[in-house]
Design an enzyme around this catalytic site. Structure first.
Site, PDB file in Angstrom:
ATOM      1  N   TRP A   1      16.211  10.145   9.646  1.00  0.00           N
ATOM      2  CA  TRP A   1      16.405   8.849  10.315  1.00  0.00           C
ATOM      3  C   TRP A   1      16.994   7.798   9.369  1.00  0.00           C
ATOM      4  O   TRP A   1      17.280   6.682   9.791  1.00  0.00           O
ATOM      5  CB  TRP A   1      15.104   8.343  10.937  1.00  0.00           C
TER       6      TRP A   1
ATOM      7  N   TYR B   1       4.271  -4.359  13.537  1.00  0.00           N
ATOM      8  CA  TYR B   1       4.815  -3.497  12.480  1.00  0.00           C
ATOM      9  C   TYR B   1       6.158  -2.885  12.920  1.00  0.00           C
ATOM     10  O   TYR B   1       7.159  -2.970  12.200  1.00  0.00           O
ATOM     11  CB  TYR B   1       3.826  -2.365  12.119  1.00  0.00           C
TER      12      TYR B   1
ATOM     13  N   ASP C   1       1.816  -1.807   7.326  1.00  0.00           N
ATOM     14  CA  ASP C   1       1.088  -0.636   7.831  1.00  0.00           C
ATOM     15  C   ASP C   1       0.109  -0.210   6.729  1.00  0.00           C
ATOM     16  O   ASP C   1      -0.076  -0.928   5.750  1.00  0.00           O
ATOM     17  CB  ASP C   1       2.063   0.492   8.215  1.00  0.00           C
TER      18      ASP C   1
ATOM     19  N   GLU D   1       9.993   5.332  13.743  1.00  0.00           N
ATOM     20  CA  GLU D   1       8.812   4.509  13.446  1.00  0.00           C
ATOM     21  C   GLU D   1       7.664   4.801  14.411  1.00  0.00           C
ATOM     22  O   GLU D   1       6.508   4.821  14.021  1.00  0.00           O
ATOM     23  CB  GLU D   1       9.168   3.016  13.478  1.00  0.00           C
TER      24      GLU D   1
END
Ligand code: SF4
Length: 354
Positions: free
Chosen positions: A22, A118, A136, A35
């Site tokens: 990614w 987040y 996180d 994510e």
């Protein structure tokens, strides 16, 4: 902590970042998918899911138009299935109400189903190079050690302090010369995540190689072992389920979980939770069948959050006349691999029909 800290982190990241699928051809859809998949899940588990997902649903439009069953099937095994359902709802929102364009501001990102602070911060910074903060578990560990915070980082007051620090740091990255042209906000936030994953490890952080060691208070004061001061984990609890396999002419009975339940719309063997393992006699009596029609054929151990689950599977030679079985449907065994199936039951089916 200032621009110099941010710059050092970005340099470290550029030199040490792992190759992750990614991180190639960055666009908001790819950042978002990765994510969401990475929440509560390790990178090495996510990689094959991510690659398969991108082949099945290469664009936000493809995801919006997919059947809900194919989306759940692609997510099977990752757990926390509301994430997959929310992603499809968000994709439909983007396609039907935003002209297929991903929102690029924090407030708009936060309006998407399943996108919290987040994820919104990660998409804003990595995909759109905005100074949006992230926090996180990994970043929390890095920042509490960096600041030498010895209180519980999950307390509201401390969380606020950590968010503010994350924001100050990513803003410092944004203030670096030519920041807009060099995608520094995303690089800085990714450097925090990567440092938490590779260097600032929970048990034995590799402080000597850390780009933050000059200003890290925990390192300077020998507090690395006691920070972050996380609350004790809840004790694990055992749960016990009986599942039943009824096979006839190449088909077995399966039930689909109602939409609003945990793992909604997933399929599983007819099953019930019981207090502890029961004898064949007592199960047969409860099912109102004779003991000669029941056989123990498999046992599966499975852990979800704090629950340690045992799924004991019994083969039945006869269908009991009980609601549990009336709600079930005969499914060809050859079709099982195409259905989204609850994890523990998938494991059981692999044992029964290898
Ligand atoms: Fe973590 Fe050590 Fe770096 Fe401090 S110096 S941030 S404790 S790895």
């Amino acid at each position: 902590m200032n621009e110099a800290t941010a710059l050092r982190m970005i340099h470290w990241f550029r030199k040490n970042a792992r190759y992750l699928p990614w991180r190639q051809d960055i666009d908001p859809y790819r950042v978002w998918v990765s994510e969401i998949m990475l929440q509560q899940t390790q990178v090495k588990t996510v990689i094959p899911y991510y690659e398969r997902w991108m082949k099945l649903f290469p664009t936000v439009t493809a995801l919006a138009e997919a059947t809900p069953e194919s989306v759940l099937k692609a997510w099977e095994g990752l757990g926390y299935y509301s994430r997959a359902r929310n992603m499809q709802r968000a994709a439909q929102e983007i396609v039907h109400h935003r002209g297929g364009l991903f929102p690029d501001t924090l407030p708009e990102l936060l309006e998407l189903p399943g996108v919290g602070p987040y994820t919104a911060g990660a998409i804003g910074s990595i995909a759109f190079n905005q100074p949006t903060p992230i926090l996180d578990g990994n970043v929390e560990r890095v920042l509490t050690r960096l600041l030498g915070i010895q209180e519980n980082p999950r307390e509201a007051k401390i969380r606020q302090q950590l968010w503010k620090t994350a924001e100050a740091l990513v803003s410092a990255a944004n203030n670096l010369p030519n920041a807009g042209k060099r995608r520094l906000c995303g690089a800085f936030n990714e450097s925090l995540m990567e440092l938490g994953a590779l260097v600032c490890l929970p048990r034995t952080p590799l402080c000597v190689t850390c780009p933050l060691k000059v200003e890290c208070i925990a390192f300077k004061n020998g507090l690395v072992d006691v920070i972050p001061a996380l609350p004790k984990r809840q004790e694990s609890a055992k749960r016990y389920f009986e599942a039943f396999c009824v096979e006839k002419m190449g088909k077995i009975l399966m039930v689909q979980r109602p939409s609003r339940m945990v793992n909604g719309q997933f399929w599983e063997l007819p099953n019930q939770e019981v207090r502890s393992k029961r004898s064949l006699e007592s199960i047969a009596k409860a099912l109102q069948i004779s003991t000669e029609h029941i056989l123990s054929v498999a046992e599966v151990k499975h852990t979800i959050t704090r629950f340690r689950i045992t799924l004991q599977v019994y083969e039945l030679g006869k269908v009991p006349v009980l609601p549990l079985f009336q709600a079930s449907r005969p499914i060809p065994i050859s079709d099982l691999e195409h259905l989204p199936v609850v994890n523990a039951h998938r494991k059981a089916l692999k044992l029964l029909f290898p």
